[in-house]
Each structure stands twice: as C-alpha cells, then as structure tokens.
Design a protein around this motif. Structure first.
Motif, PDB file in Angstrom:
ATOM      1  N   ASP A  65       1.811   6.467   5.356  1.00 47.36           N
ATOM      2  CA  ASP A  65       0.807   5.544   4.813  1.00 47.36           C
ATOM      3  C   ASP A  65       1.252   4.873   3.509  1.00 47.36           C
ATOM      4  OD1 ASP A  65      -1.574   4.314   5.496  1.00 47.36           O
ATOM      5  OD2 ASP A  65      -2.823   5.748   4.412  1.00 47.36           O
ATOM      6  N   ASP A 111      -2.431  10.394   3.683  1.00 49.06           N
ATOM      7  CA  ASP A 111      -3.816  10.016   3.943  1.00 49.06           C
ATOM      8  C   ASP A 111      -4.479  11.063   4.837  1.00 49.06           C
ATOM      9  OD1 ASP A 111      -6.224   8.767   4.325  1.00 49.06           O
ATOM     10  OD2 ASP A 111      -5.441   7.112   5.550  1.00 49.06           O
ATOM     11  N   THR A 166      -0.246  -0.305   5.886  1.00 41.26           N
ATOM     12  CA  THR A 166      -0.658   0.409   7.100  1.00 41.26           C
ATOM     13  C   THR A 166      -2.168   0.572   6.984  1.00 41.26           C
ATOM     14  OG1 THR A 166      -0.094   2.403   5.857  1.00 41.26           O
ATOM     15  CG2 THR A 166       1.493   1.686   7.519  1.00 41.26           C
ATOM     16  N   LYS A 169       0.853  -1.207   0.000  1.00 42.39           N
ATOM     17  CA  LYS A 169       0.000   0.000   0.000  1.00 42.39           C
ATOM     18  C   LYS A 169       0.879   1.242   0.000  1.00 42.39           C
ATOM     19  CE  LYS A 169      -3.106   2.700   3.039  1.00 42.39           C
ATOM     20  NZ  LYS A 169      -3.931   2.742   4.283  1.00 42.39           N
ATOM     21  N   GLU A 218      -9.384   3.782   2.542  1.00 40.38           N
ATOM     22  CA  GLU A 218      -8.934   3.875   1.154  1.00 40.38           C
ATOM     23  C   GLU A 218      -7.889   2.817   0.800  1.00 40.38           C
ATOM     24  OE1 GLU A 218      -7.569   5.515   3.582  1.00 40.38           O
ATOM     25  OE2 GLU A 218      -5.469   5.097   3.140  1.00 40.38           O
TER      26      GLU A 218
HETATM   27 ZN    ZN Z   1      -4.587   4.936   4.909  1.00 36.45          ZN
END
Ligand code: ZN
Ligand code: BES
Ligand code: MN
Length: 504
Positions: free
Chosen positions: A290, A272, A376, A267, A351
């Motif tokens: 993030d 974020d 994360t 990710k 997300e």
């Molecule tokens: Zn996030």
C-alpha cells in the motif's frame, strides 16, 4: 549485467547464446535471421515450416548449432503478428528470451534488435525497450533467501545492422538502464516487508536518491506535520507506534522561480490493516504494497535526476501506517485537513484519500504545471478494470490525460481514463456532520467517489490521479503477461519516466 552493441558478422561471433526473433506465420526470413539460417543449413526455416515455432509473442524455442557456427545455442523468440507489432512487443519478446537464457545458464548473450528492420520504430526506442524488457524480466527479490538458485547473465550485446547509428543505440541503452534501475528501486521498496519498510525507512531510502546532483530531500516528522495542520494525514497514523514522515524530494529546485514544476504525489501506507474497519485476513495479505504509489514516486525522482530532465520535478510522499490501537481513529471521527476542510471518517479503511488530501493541498505551494498522484487507492479499481489489466486514470484537464495516455503507449504501462461526474462529488459531500465524508455506504460507487474526494483538495491546478491498485502487486500466472516475477511491479515508474522524456 552490461549492455553493449556489436557490428561484427553475427555468424562469426563466439558467444554462448544468440537471440533471434520472427513474426507470427512469417516464413520468409530476412536480415540477420536469414544469415544465421543459411549458416545453419536452414535449421530455422525447417522449424518454422513444420510449425514447431509459430512466432507467437513470447514463444521461445532453443536451437543447438552443433558446431556449424561458433555460438552453440540460438534462442528463437516470437514477436506475434507483424500488424500488431509495437514497442511493447520488443519488451515482451526480450523478456521471454532473457528468462529462458538465464534458465539455461547463459552468460554472454547477443541479440538482434527485434523487428527493427520491418517496422518504423526508431533504433533508440527499440533498444531502450529491449533493455527494459531484459532487465525487468530478470529482476529478483532474494535478499532474505539463504540460497540464491538463479544464475546471472553477464553481458547482452545488441547487433547493429547497417544504417543504425551507434549513438542512438548507446543512448537507448542508457535510458533503458536508468528507467529499469528506477523500477527496481520501487520494486525493492514494495517487496520489503512491513516490519522493515516503515515510514522512517522509506524516508531514509528517499534521502539516498538525494545523493544525485540537483536533488534535495527533506523529511518532515510529526511535530512539523502538526505545524502544517495536516489533520487528515496525521489521523491515519495515530494507531501506530511507527511515526509518520512527510517526504519531500525536489529535483532542479534552483529552477523553481523560473519554471513551473511537475509535482508527483505518492500514497505510502507502509501497511494497511484497514484500522477499526478491519480488513479480512486475505484482504490484508498483500497490504505491504500500500506504499507502492510512494515507491513509484521515489523511483521516478531517481529517474528524473539520472535522465537529466530539464525542468523541476517535485515528489511528495505522505508515509504512515494504518493500524489498530487505543489511539487509532474510530469510524465517526471528524478530522480537519490542512486547508480547513472537515472530514467525517466513515470508514477507517478509506485512509489513502486522507493522507493524499493533505499532500495535494501542500502541492499547491509549488504553483505546479501539473500534479499527478499515484495510489493503491481502491479495490474497486481492480473490480472495474481487472487485476493486472490497467490502472485507472482520472484527470481534470484533457491535455494532461492525453500526455499520460501517450506515455502509457510508449512505456507499455496501461492506464484507462475514467469519468469525474459531479454526482460523485455530491456523494462525498453528503456527511451529516462534516464538509466531506471519506466513504459512502454504497460499495459500487467506490472508484469514482474516491477520485471526487481527492478533487476537493486540488485547488486551481492541472491534476491527474492514477489508481494503481490493479497493477502494483501481482501474482505470477499465465494470464497476466508481466515483466518480472510475482510481487511488486514498480508500476508507474516507467509511465512517469516516459512522460518526462517525451515532455523534455
Ligand atoms: Zn490503503
Ligand atoms: N489500500 C486499499 C486498496 C487496495 C485494495 C489496494 C487491494 C490494493 C489492493 C485501500 O486503502 C482500501 O482499503 N480501500 C477501500 C476503500 C473503501 C473502504 C471505501 C476499498 O477499496 O475497499
Ligand atoms: Mn485501506
């Protein structure tokens, strides 16, 4: 910093610092520690018998040799109780000694290989751990500081006692160096501020590891991502002017038609904010981290190439930014992932699972042996396990979970397996308007449901999900015993590197 080995008599060495170690409440000195103690007329045994050094793990005492041997300073470090000794104690003892040596302005250091004479740990594993502990502890991110107050240790030599093979030490040092430098790459990327570390920047950094032999990097931009129908991934970046990238790193690609690859998915939300389900100021304060899953995958791919892992390894990194603007997602939007599954965006702050969904669908193209994603993903992973304690592991095959748990032991990066109960899936399938919802309204179902959501996109392959939110970015304090300063940990790079070494 250069690592080497020496086999000469330690007492005759002319260095600025010698690092020695003892177990907790062990007053019968042995081997090289005893040699130095004798040369110092019993100074070390005196410190121990008076209880001034208890041998607790990471405890450090400095002893001056007053001309009795050429080296002028000894750093004595504790290894903890002998019965609890393992390879991670070597990392932590090496780390504590290295930090003190740097504080004291040491330049040329020699160290014994901690605990090796009293344990069954191989010389190679021990020296790899010592190299890792030393390098990881001395990491600093100071590129934006006008003044750099930290000194630099120039050389560390490991003292070779009888019966230890030089080749084992050389190989352990080399692997420790490769793994630590790859952790540092991941740490640098995570510590880099979000105005610099954009999806395009991450893609450029990934391209640079492609300079390694056998590693190809391709970077997909928005039109190509559109062509792949990655509607879930694209929806997250719609609020940002910084365009998304889908980063593909392929190591040992030429073996793909013969050997099933390990596929790593990371990710990478470069920041974020939460989107319209906006985070609080304090909740947002560490959200440059993030993209730590993506950074760990970039680090692991660098390590794979340098460790010469014999099978193909693929890194997939969806990189985008979660912002607010007139084009950002609304809570209630419905988007369609690349496998046709529709998703109701109940919460724009959930997300990570949206971008991973499309990456997990893409992973199936490789006919993978295993897919491991690092993310994360949830604050509730930290609620479940504790900040700085462990990452949460989910797996659809026990054999893969076990391989990861073994790598966790040897790498010292803790993971803890969580269940994938069917009712978590039921929660995520309970949207009134779409196939799935990206969040429930019940906060306390947060961690299991996030993994169940991802599982919907893992058709037909062996898969593990590691929620690294509790481990990726940490403050420095006395309770969390970490290797390195506050901020990015590079969590996952060591775990994956050890997995690849053990699997070879
Ligand atoms: Zn996030
Ligand atoms: N990036 C966060 C999770 C996170 C929190 C990582 C703290 C590191 C430290 C993630 O995108 C997020 O916001 N998750 C939400 C999910 C919820 C809305 C279902 C969370 O955990 O609160
Ligand atoms: Mn979020």
């Amino acid at each position: 910093m250069e690592f080497s080995t020496i086999s000469n008599n330690i007492v005759e060495q002319d260095l600025d610092t010698i690092i020695l170690s003892v177990f907790e409440s062990d007053d019968s000195l042995k081997g090289l520690v005893l040699d130095v103690d004798v040369a110092l007329n019993g100074s070390i045994s005196a410190i121990l018998s008076r209880g001034d050094h208890k041998g607790k793990l990471r405890e450090v005492t400095v002893i001056y040799t007053s001309g009795q041997i050429p080296t002028h300073r000894i750093i004595l470090v504790g290894l903890g109780p002998e019965k609890d000794f393992n390879v991670d104690c070597i990392r932590h003892a090496s780390a504590a000694a290295a930090v003190r040596a740097r504080q004291l302005g040491a330049c040329n250091v020699a160290s014994i290989i901690h605990g090796i004479e009293q344990s069954t740990i191989s010389a190679k594993d021990a020296v790899r751990a010592a190299t890792e502990g030393t390098m990881l502890a001395l990491y600093a991110f100071n590129k934006y500081k006008s003044e750099n107050e930290l000194g630099q240790i120039e050389s560390v030599s490991f003292m070779k006692s009888e019966g230890i093979k030089s080749e084992d030490l050389v190989e352990g040092i080399e692997q420790g160096n490769i793994i630590s430098n790859s952790v540092h790459l991941a740490r640098d990327l995570v510590n880099e501020p979000p105005n610099i570390c954009t999806p395009a920047f991450l893609a450029e950094q990934a391209r640079q590891i492609g300079a390694n032999s056998n590693t190809d990097v391709s970077i997909l931009t928005e039109p190509e991502i559109e062509d792949l129908n990655m509607g879930a991934f694209l929806s997250v970046g719609r609020g940002s002017t910084r365009k998304p990238r889908f980063i593909v790193i392929e190591y040992n690609k030429k073996l793909l038609d013969k050997v099933q690859p390990l596929v790593l998915v990371g990710k990478a939300i470069t920041f974020d904010t939460g989107g319209y389900s906006l985070k609080s100021a304090s909740g947002m304060s560490t959200m440059k981290c993030d993209m730590a899953g993506g950074a760990a995958v970039i680090g692991a791919l660098q390590a794979a190439g340098q460790l010469k892992v014999p099978y193909p390894v693929i890194g997939l990194i969806p990189a985008t930014e979660n912002m607010v603007s007139g084009t950002a997602s609304h809570p209630s939007d419905v988007v369609s992932a690349s496998n046709g599954t529709t998703i109701e965006i109940v919460n724009t702050d959930a997300e990570g699972r949206l971008i991973l969904a499309d990456a997990l669908v893409y992973a199936a193209k490789y006919n993978p042996k295993h897919v491991i994603d690092l993310a994360t993903l949830t604050g509730s992973a930290t609620v479940a396990l504790g900040e700085g304690s462990a990452a949460a592991l989910f797996a659809n095959k026990t054999s893969l979970a076990e391989q990861l748990l073994t790598a966790s032991e040897s790498s010292g990066e803790r993971i803890w397996r969580m269940p994938l109960y069917p009712e978590y899936t039921d929660w995520m399938r309970s949207s009134d308007v779409a196939d799935l919802r990206n969040s429930t309204d019940k906060r306390n179902t947060g961690i299991g449901t996030s993994a169940a959501f991802l599982q919907e996109f893992t058709e037909g392959y062996s898969w593990a999900h590691i929620d690294i939110a509790p481990m990726a970015f940490l403050p420095s304090n006395g309770v969390i015993k970490r290797l390195g300063p506050a901020g990015a940990t590079g969590f996952g790079v060591r775990l994956l590197s050890h997995l690849m070494l053990e699997d070879s």
